[in-house]
Design an enzyme around this catalytic site. Structure first.
Site, PDB file in Angstrom:
ATOM      1  N   GLU A   1       0.829  -1.197   0.000  1.00 34.01           N
ATOM      2  CA  GLU A   1       0.000   0.000   0.000  1.00 34.01           C
ATOM      3  C   GLU A   1       0.868   1.253   0.000  1.00 34.01           C
ATOM      4  OE1 GLU A   1      -4.129  -1.466   1.926  1.00 34.01           O
ATOM      5  OE2 GLU A   1      -2.599  -0.893   3.364  1.00 34.01           O
TER       6      GLU A   1
ATOM      7  N   CYS B   1       3.558   8.642   1.206  1.00 36.03           N
ATOM      8  CA  CYS B   1       4.052   7.695   2.200  1.00 36.03           C
ATOM      9  C   CYS B   1       4.270   6.368   1.497  1.00 36.03           C
ATOM     10  CB  CYS B   1       2.994   7.584   3.305  1.00 36.03           C
ATOM     11  SG  CYS B   1       3.416   6.370   4.544  1.00 36.03           S
TER      12      CYS B   1
ATOM     13  N   CYS C   1       6.224  -6.883   7.550  1.00 35.44           N
ATOM     14  CA  CYS C   1       7.326  -6.407   8.394  1.00 35.44           C
ATOM     15  C   CYS C   1       7.754  -7.554   9.297  1.00 35.44           C
ATOM     16  CB  CYS C   1       6.841  -5.222   9.243  1.00 35.44           C
ATOM     17  SG  CYS C   1       8.168  -4.409  10.152  1.00 35.44           S
TER      18      CYS C   1
ATOM     19  N   CYS D   1       5.642  -4.620  16.332  1.00 36.25           N
ATOM     20  CA  CYS D   1       5.214  -3.575  17.271  1.00 36.25           C
ATOM     21  C   CYS D   1       3.738  -3.817  17.589  1.00 36.25           C
ATOM     22  CB  CYS D   1       5.438  -2.199  16.657  1.00 36.25           C
ATOM     23  SG  CYS D   1       7.169  -1.978  16.201  1.00 36.25           S
TER      24      CYS D   1
ATOM     25  N   CYS E   1       0.785  -1.850  15.870  1.00 33.89           N
ATOM     26  CA  CYS E   1       0.865  -1.592  14.426  1.00 33.89           C
ATOM     27  C   CYS E   1       0.208  -2.708  13.626  1.00 33.89           C
ATOM     28  CB  CYS E   1       2.328  -1.449  14.022  1.00 33.89           C
ATOM     29  SG  CYS E   1       2.547  -1.284  12.235  1.00 33.89           S
TER      30      CYS E   1
ATOM     31  N   CYS F   1      -1.300   6.258   9.694  1.00 37.01           N
ATOM     32  CA  CYS F   1      -0.095   5.582  10.197  1.00 37.01           C
ATOM     33  C   CYS F   1      -0.435   4.264  10.841  1.00 37.01           C
ATOM     34  CB  CYS F   1       0.550   6.403  11.302  1.00 37.01           C
ATOM     35  SG  CYS F   1       1.137   7.960  10.795  1.00 37.01           S
TER      36      CYS F   1
HETATM   37  N1  SAH Z   1       8.768   0.670  10.299  1.00 38.77           N
HETATM   38  C1  SAH Z   1       9.020   2.051  10.378  1.00 38.77           C
HETATM   39  C2  SAH Z   1       8.205   2.888   9.406  1.00 38.77           C
HETATM   40  C3  SAH Z   1       6.769   2.498   9.215  1.00 38.77           C
HETATM   41  S1  SAH Z   1       5.648   2.803  10.524  1.00 38.77           S
HETATM   42  C4  SAH Z   1       8.837   2.534  11.810  1.00 38.77           C
HETATM   43  O1  SAH Z   1       8.317   1.778  12.612  1.00 38.77           O
HETATM   44  O2  SAH Z   1       9.215   3.663  12.084  1.00 38.77           O
HETATM   45  C5  SAH Z   1       5.384   4.566  10.452  1.00 38.77           C
HETATM   46  C6  SAH Z   1       4.959   5.190  11.775  1.00 38.77           C
HETATM   47  O3  SAH Z   1       3.615   4.834  12.132  1.00 38.77           O
HETATM   48  C7  SAH Z   1       5.821   4.732  12.933  1.00 38.77           C
HETATM   49  O4  SAH Z   1       6.152   5.789  13.792  1.00 38.77           O
HETATM   50  C8  SAH Z   1       4.906   3.773  13.624  1.00 38.77           C
HETATM   51  O5  SAH Z   1       5.303   3.550  14.942  1.00 38.77           O
HETATM   52  C9  SAH Z   1       3.594   4.465  13.499  1.00 38.77           C
HETATM   53  N2  SAH Z   1       2.443   3.606  13.759  1.00 38.77           N
HETATM   54  C10 SAH Z   1       2.363   2.259  13.608  1.00 38.77           C
HETATM   55  N3  SAH Z   1       1.131   1.822  13.933  1.00 38.77           N
HETATM   56  C11 SAH Z   1       0.408   2.908  14.308  1.00 38.77           C
HETATM   57  C12 SAH Z   1      -0.957   3.091  14.709  1.00 38.77           C
HETATM   58  N4  SAH Z   1      -1.805   2.082  14.759  1.00 38.77           N
HETATM   59  N5  SAH Z   1      -1.360   4.349  14.992  1.00 38.77           N
HETATM   60  C13 SAH Z   1      -0.516   5.399  14.876  1.00 38.77           C
HETATM   61  N6  SAH Z   1       0.770   5.282  14.472  1.00 38.77           N
HETATM   62  C14 SAH Z   1       1.228   4.045  14.202  1.00 38.77           C
HETATM   63 FE1  SF4 Z   2       7.159  -2.739  11.427  1.00 39.77          FE
HETATM   64 FE2  SF4 Z   2       4.940  -1.455  12.152  1.00 39.77          FE
HETATM   65 FE3  SF4 Z   2       6.938  -1.720  13.901  1.00 39.77          FE
HETATM   66 FE4  SF4 Z   2       7.210  -0.056  11.823  1.00 39.77          FE
HETATM   67  S1  SF4 Z   2       5.729   0.171  13.500  1.00 39.77           S
HETATM   68  S2  SF4 Z   2       8.694  -1.560  12.559  1.00 39.77           S
HETATM   69  S3  SF4 Z   2       6.048  -1.186  10.232  1.00 39.77           S
HETATM   70  S4  SF4 Z   2       5.714  -3.394  13.002  1.00 39.77           S
END
Ligand code: SAH
Ligand code: SF4
Length: 406
Positions: free
Chosen positions: A119, A132, A139, A143, A146, A378
């Site tokens: 996406e 973006c 991944c 996290c 996420c 995000c």
């Molecule tokens: N993997 C990288 C980049 C992709 S995530 C990273 O983790 O930085 C991009 C941003 O979205 C990151 O700061 C991540 O922590 C945030 N993010 C992930 N899930 C989210 C959610 N459900 N709500 C708000 N931000 C989120």
């Molecule tokens: Fe991977 Fe989501 Fe963690 Fe970014 S925030 S490193 S995309 S699991």
């Protein structure tokens, strides 16, 4: 909501690897190889690469026929061996706030049973437009807040697939010289260029696909092509500490760090890579980031999770932790997704938290959620693995609901 294209999952399985590879998204080396393959002599390569580069990345052409300063014979030879195809758009959704999300299908690599999907999201504002982009299919990190993290890693994206996302976006929003904007009422910025900024904040951990992401940034930042300033390109990482100095030296873009917690205990849970590279090591790498200055600050992202990391004591600890690092703080209201175990902090609490951060000298720290109605915000991105399909999305009053296919 606009859904321009919809193909079935079966098409993904059946989609063959293209017989003719595409030149779209290739770097200098890849274009040289292509020209050599069709018999262009070594001494002409540089000039021919420059010609192709300009047609591909200044003009955005999608047909060799449009390359009017390339001889007909070379155009014919190119067209018989290659295409200018971009990643295929499976669906396009436009949020009520103008955010666009594309589900893109990539060509299947030799060993892949199905064509992977990713996406890409475009976020317009009045004076700028941010794209973006994704760096991986899924991944490897998990996290806990996420959505992408619940999708297993399928693979790293190739250079062409990373640059291809920029090309698709510019095609769709008419961001090439002389191109028309789409006729769907979606908001676009007033700026001359509709995409002014790129953020590597889509699916995946970009520092785990270092070489391809760096090569893609070189294509994107080339002044004779797509010409994005590196100061307008931001890589976001969950904290792959050993790669941070290397990224700074070799790519030199702006940096964002997904911090999200002020203690190792909580960060271990939210961002599990913290167990390997704890906060102190991460912040030390940030202090040493090449080119860091008050004019080139690191952005610290902090997702607001109700009752988890949003107390005012957390806010005070956050500003203490970052003191001495030229930084911006970006508070991200948590974007919920189906099955997520967290809630977004109450708005009142976000404001109080932001107040503490503000008083410590950080301006406008709250990121407005964009595209939530189409799961484009995000951390909401996810493709294949829970089989959310265009045909399963139902439009309701201009918004979109998603339900897993059976
Ligand atoms: N993997 C990288 C980049 C992709 S995530 C990273 O983790 O930085 C991009 C941003 O979205 C990151 O700061 C991540 O922590 C945030 N993010 C992930 N899930 C989210 C959610 N459900 N709500 C708000 N931000 C989120
Ligand atoms: Fe991977 Fe989501 Fe963690 Fe970014 S925030 S490193 S995309 S699991």
């Amino acid at each position: 909501m606009v859904l321009v294209l919809d193909t079935t999952p079966d098409a993904a399985v059946a989609a063959p690897s293209p017989a003719q590879p595409s030149l779209a998204g290739r770097g200098d080396e890849g274009l040289r190889a292509a020209l050599t393959e069709i018999g262009i002599p070594e001494k002409q390569l540089r000039m021919r690469v420059e010609q192709l580069w300009s047609w591909l990345y200044v003009r955005g052409v999608t047909s060799f026929d449009d390359m009017t300063d390339v001889s007909k014979d070379i155009r014919r030879r190119l067209a018989s061996a290659f295409t200018l195809t971009r990643p295929e758009i499976v669906s396009e959704q436009v949020s009520a706030d103008g955010t666009r999300k594309w589900l893109l299908r990539l060509p299947r690599l030799g060993h892949e049973a199905a064509a992977p999907e990713i996406e890409t999201v475009y976020i317009p504002e009045s004076d700028r437009g941010t794209l973006c982009i994704s760096s991986q299919v899924g991944c490897t990190l998990t996290c806990s807040f996420c959505h992408t993290g619940t999708q297993r890693l399928v693979r790293n994206l190739e250079l062409e697939e990373i640059v291809g996302q920029i090309l698709v976006a510019r095609d769709r929003i008419g961001d090439w010289p002389g191109a028309e904007p789409p006729d769907d009422g979606g908001m676009l910025p007033i700026a001359e260029r509709k995409i002014t900024n790129i953020v590597l904040m889509g699916m995946g951990e970009p520092l785990y696909n270092f070489d391809n992401v760096r090569a893609a940034i070189e294509v994107a930042a080339d002044g004779d092509g797509l010409a994005f300033s590196k100061r307008r390109i931001t890589l976001s990482t969950s904290g792959v500490v050993p790669e941070i100095p290397r990224w700074g030296l070799e790519a030199g873009t702006m940096l964002a760090i997904s911090l999200h917690a002020v203690t190792d205990k909580l960060r271990d849970e939210l961002v599990p890579i913290n167990r390997k590279y704890p906060i102190a090591e991460l912040l030390e790498a940030c202090r040493q980031y090449p080119g860091l200055s008050n004019a080139r600050r690191i952005t610290f992202e902090y997702v607001m999770l109700k009752g988890v990391n949003d107390s005012l004591a957390d806010a005070r600890a956050l500003v203490r932790l970052l003191s001495g690092i030229p930084s911006k703080i970006n508070l991200i209201p948590f974007n919920p997704w189906p099955g997520s175990r967290y809630e977004c902090s109450d708005w009142e609490q976000i404001e109080k938290f932001a107040d503490v951060v503000n008083r410590a000298g950080y301006a406008s720290p709250v990121r407005t959620p964009r595209g939530r109605d189409i799961l484009a915000a995000c951390g909401q991105l996810k493709s294949e693995s829970i089989k959310l399909r265009a045909r399963d999305r139902v439009a309701v009053d201009g918004s979109v609901e998603e339900k897993p296919s059976s």
